[in-house]
Design an enzyme around this catalytic site. Structure first.
Site, short mmCIF file in Angstrom:
data_model
loop_
_atom_site.label_atom_id
_atom_site.label_comp_id
_atom_site.label_asym_id
_atom_site.label_seq_id
_atom_site.Cartn_x
_atom_site.Cartn_y
_atom_site.Cartn_z
N LEU A 33 0.81 -1.22 0.00
CA LEU A 33 0.00 0.00 0.00
C LEU A 33 0.85 1.27 0.00
CD1 LEU A 33 -2.67 -1.09 2.65
CD2 LEU A 33 -2.69 -1.44 0.17
N HIS A 37 -3.67 4.38 -1.66
CA HIS A 37 -4.57 3.43 -0.99
C HIS A 37 -5.06 4.03 0.33
CE1 HIS A 37 -1.90 0.51 -3.30
NE2 HIS A 37 -3.11 0.24 -3.77
N GLY A 147 -9.05 4.11 -7.35
CA GLY A 147 -8.26 5.30 -7.69
C GLY A 147 -8.32 5.60 -9.18
N VAL A 176 -3.31 10.16 -6.43
CA VAL A 176 -2.39 10.73 -5.44
C VAL A 176 -0.98 10.65 -6.05
CG1 VAL A 176 -1.47 10.52 -3.09
CG2 VAL A 176 -3.89 10.05 -3.53
#
Ligand code: PAF
Length: 284
Positions: A33, A37, A147, A176
């Site tokens: 992760l 996440h 995502g 991100v």
């Protein structure tokens, strides 16, 4: 945070949650992760009573020549991240229970699974939609969180949920990025320091494309050509595809037009590592 390995235990937990009128959010992952996440788990926590994070490196979505065996794994670190981000249940099923001997049922979302990534990874989305459908059936979530870096995956999963009447709301969260713009990915770990530096060209070329469109370029071919030119300045880079498609139907677009959401999606190999990134442009 509770860790559940058994599918039947996970199903029992979900049934009890439903009886207690608790809403369940699912964050499906393949582990290793990163902040992307973590932000999905935090987003899920804000709108659901209980958050199930699944970690399962899904063999069905890797082709034989891909990185299933070397895909990074660190369950101890993942557990800590899940717990601190607000996961209620960490679901880590085993491959033998997800795909027992003789397993032969697969789900394909036709059409949109065959373009873009699907051209280069023909069996990939069949694996993704099969495992996601299985997770939806096991966890029965009210919402599931994905995502936007995997833009096509989001479109395919939305269609899967709609076509099979899952009743699960698909929530898509923003990409991100690292400080220098590289989209977070578990695969970034494969990059050497030199490759890591060159990988920033993906985001830089997309930003350049956004500027071109803002300044009035309407032909998608011109934008694609310019992105390719920029990426090719990096010696370690080789392009799998650069495409401009309608963000929902994934059909190719010739022009950027007001009101039409245009997804610029690209897949680029930096050395041996295959990275993807994208941006969506809507002209007003
Ligand atoms: O995006 C991923 O990590 C995977 O494709 C998913 C959705 C967890 C299915 O294995």
């Amino acid at each position: 945070m509770k860790t559940i390995i058994s599918i039947s235990e996970m199903q029992n937990f979900s049934e009890r949650a439903r009886l207690r009128k608790k809403t369940v959010g699912l964050v499906p992952t393949m582990g290793y992760l990163h902040e992307g996440h973590v932000s999905l788990i935090k987003t899920a926590k804000k709108s659901c009573d209980l958050v199930v994070t699944s970690i399962f490196v899904n063999p069905a979505q890797f082709a034989p020549n891909e990185d299933f065996v070397r895909y990074p794994r660190d369950i101890a670190r993942d557990k800590k991240l899940c717990k601190s981000a607000g996961t209620t249940v960490l679901f880590t099923p085993e491959a033998e229970s997800m795909y027992p001997k003789g397993y032969s049922t697969y789900i394909t979302v036709e059409g949109i699974s065959s373009v873009l990534e699907g051209k280069f990874r023909p069996t990939h989305f069949r694996g993704v939609t099969t495992v996601v459908a299985k997770l939806f059936l096991i966890v029965n979530p009210d919402k599931a969180f994905f995502g936007r870096k995997d833009a096509q995956q989001c479109v395919v999963i939305k269609k899967l949920a709609r076509d099979l009447n899952f009743g699960t709301e698909i929530v898509v969260a923003p990409i991100v990025r690292e400080r220098d713009g590289l989209a977070m990915s578990s695969r970034n770990i494969y990059l050497s320091p030199q490759e890591r530096e060159q990988a920033t060209i993906l985001r830089a070329s997309l930003l350049h494309a956004e500027t071109m469109v803002k300044k009035g370029t309407t032909k998608t071919a011109e934008v694609v050509k310019e992105i390719a030119r920029l990426i090719e300045t990096k010696p370690a880079a080789s392009v799998d595809y650069i495409a401009v498609v309608h963000a929902e139907s994934l059909t190719e677009l010739e022009k950027f037009e007001p009101g039409v959401p245009a997804l610029i999606a690209l897949a680029v190999r930096i050395g041996k590592t295959r990275l993807i990134d994208n941006t969506t442009i809507i002209l007003h």
